[in-house]
Design a protein around this motif. Sequence first.
Motif, PDB file in Angstrom:
ATOM      1  N   SER A 163      39.618  43.693  30.420  1.00  0.00           N
ATOM      2  CA  SER A 163      38.218  43.369  30.713  1.00  0.00           C
ATOM      3  C   SER A 163      37.592  44.374  31.674  1.00  0.00           C
ATOM      4  O   SER A 163      36.367  44.484  31.746  1.00  0.00           O
ATOM      5  N   LEU A 164      38.404  45.126  32.387  1.00  0.00           N
ATOM      6  CA  LEU A 164      37.919  46.111  33.348  1.00  0.00           C
ATOM      7  C   LEU A 164      37.882  47.528  32.776  1.00  0.00           C
ATOM      8  O   LEU A 164      37.712  48.495  33.501  1.00  0.00           O
ATOM      9  N   SER A 165      38.050  47.649  31.453  1.00  0.00           N
ATOM     10  CA  SER A 165      38.031  48.967  30.801  1.00  0.00           C
ATOM     11  C   SER A 165      38.993  49.944  31.480  1.00  0.00           C
ATOM     12  O   SER A 165      38.631  51.058  31.860  1.00  0.00           O
ATOM     13  N   THR A 166      40.217  49.515  31.609  1.00  0.00           N
ATOM     14  CA  THR A 166      41.245  50.274  32.321  1.00  0.00           C
ATOM     15  C   THR A 166      41.753  51.462  31.517  1.00  0.00           C
ATOM     16  O   THR A 166      41.903  51.384  30.296  1.00  0.00           O
TER      17      THR A 166
ATOM     18  N   LEU B 141      47.300  30.584  27.904  1.00  0.00           N
ATOM     19  CA  LEU B 141      46.078  31.323  27.598  1.00  0.00           C
ATOM     20  C   LEU B 141      45.637  32.038  28.862  1.00  0.00           C
ATOM     21  O   LEU B 141      45.628  31.445  29.940  1.00  0.00           O
ATOM     22  N   MET B 142      45.276  33.291  28.747  1.00  0.00           N
ATOM     23  CA  MET B 142      44.806  34.056  29.890  1.00  0.00           C
ATOM     24  C   MET B 142      43.526  34.779  29.507  1.00  0.00           C
ATOM     25  O   MET B 142      43.454  35.395  28.443  1.00  0.00           O
ATOM     26  N   MET B 143      42.511  34.675  30.352  1.00  0.00           N
ATOM     27  CA  MET B 143      41.246  35.332  30.078  1.00  0.00           C
ATOM     28  C   MET B 143      40.811  36.129  31.309  1.00  0.00           C
ATOM     29  O   MET B 143      40.929  35.669  32.439  1.00  0.00           O
ATOM     30  N   GLY B 144      40.334  37.321  31.069  1.00  0.00           N
ATOM     31  CA  GLY B 144      39.679  38.109  32.098  1.00  0.00           C
ATOM     32  C   GLY B 144      38.310  38.477  31.583  1.00  0.00           C
ATOM     33  O   GLY B 144      38.167  38.882  30.427  1.00  0.00           O
ATOM     34  N   ALA B 145      37.285  38.326  32.402  1.00  0.00           N
ATOM     35  CA  ALA B 145      35.928  38.626  31.968  1.00  0.00           C
ATOM     36  C   ALA B 145      35.151  39.275  33.103  1.00  0.00           C
ATOM     37  O   ALA B 145      35.224  38.825  34.242  1.00  0.00           O
ATOM     38  N   ARG B 146      34.427  40.327  32.776  1.00  0.00           N
ATOM     39  CA  ARG B 146      33.555  40.987  33.748  1.00  0.00           C
ATOM     40  C   ARG B 146      32.107  40.630  33.385  1.00  0.00           C
ATOM     41  O   ARG B 146      31.683  40.790  32.256  1.00  0.00           O
ATOM     42  N   PHE B 147      31.391  40.106  34.374  1.00  0.00           N
ATOM     43  CA  PHE B 147      30.018  39.666  34.148  1.00  0.00           C
ATOM     44  C   PHE B 147      29.049  40.364  35.080  1.00  0.00           C
ATOM     45  O   PHE B 147      29.385  40.653  36.229  1.00  0.00           O
ATOM     46  N   GLY B 148      27.849  40.621  34.595  1.00  0.00           N
ATOM     47  CA  GLY B 148      26.763  41.040  35.463  1.00  0.00           C
ATOM     48  C   GLY B 148      26.000  39.828  35.919  1.00  0.00           C
ATOM     49  O   GLY B 148      25.809  38.880  35.153  1.00  0.00           O
ATOM     50  N   ILE B 149      25.604  39.800  37.198  1.00  0.00           N
ATOM     51  CA  ILE B 149      24.884  38.626  37.718  1.00  0.00           C
ATOM     52  C   ILE B 149      23.487  39.010  38.191  1.00  0.00           C
ATOM     53  O   ILE B 149      23.163  40.152  38.346  1.00  0.00           O
TER      54      ILE B 149
END
Length: 196
Positions: free
Chosen positions: A122-125, A188-196
């Motif tokens: 999710s962090l574009s690693t 289940l594992m989720m990673g998410a990057r959000f703009g606020i």
Amino acid sequence: ACSGCSSRAELNALLSAEPGALLWAGGTDLGLELTQRFKAPDTIIQLERIPELYGICEQDDDIVIGAMTSYTSLESGGDRRKGSIARLVHRIASRQIRNLGTLGGNIANASPIGDMPPVFLSLSTTLLLDGVDGPRELPLQDFFINYKQTALKQGEYIAAVKVKKLAADERLFCWKISKRSDDDISALMMGARFGI
């Protein structure tokens, strides 16, 4: 045979001489392969004494995390807006495992129940790889090929991971579902990057 080394240059030389060697980071997963599945590799190379593979540092717009950086170190290191990683890491296994388990080992193991890959995807690693053919960079999304299969070439290893710093208006959220709240593998594992 079991060998250790103290630099990436020495590791690359060992891998050139022993291209099929098993690399031992924290051993929290590979140890089970040896004790429960009775796998017996001809050569094991221990990575614990290579300082270049440890640490968390900022480089311009990126955060670079050494492959041998433990889960425990991830609990306190890195960008302040990545507090969600620290909360997730606190739920991974026991303190003893968090002290031994490494980010690079978790990614290289390519287990579908690994906690870290979804977060770092999710962090574009970008993975910083090294080995007998020299260093190269590889986006994490191109690293996983199939179940427990990766794009690592023979004699190659993960040296570090590089992630872009979150923008001021971005947040990272990590969400893990498991049978137990703590000390359990992910269902289940989720990673998410959000703009606020």
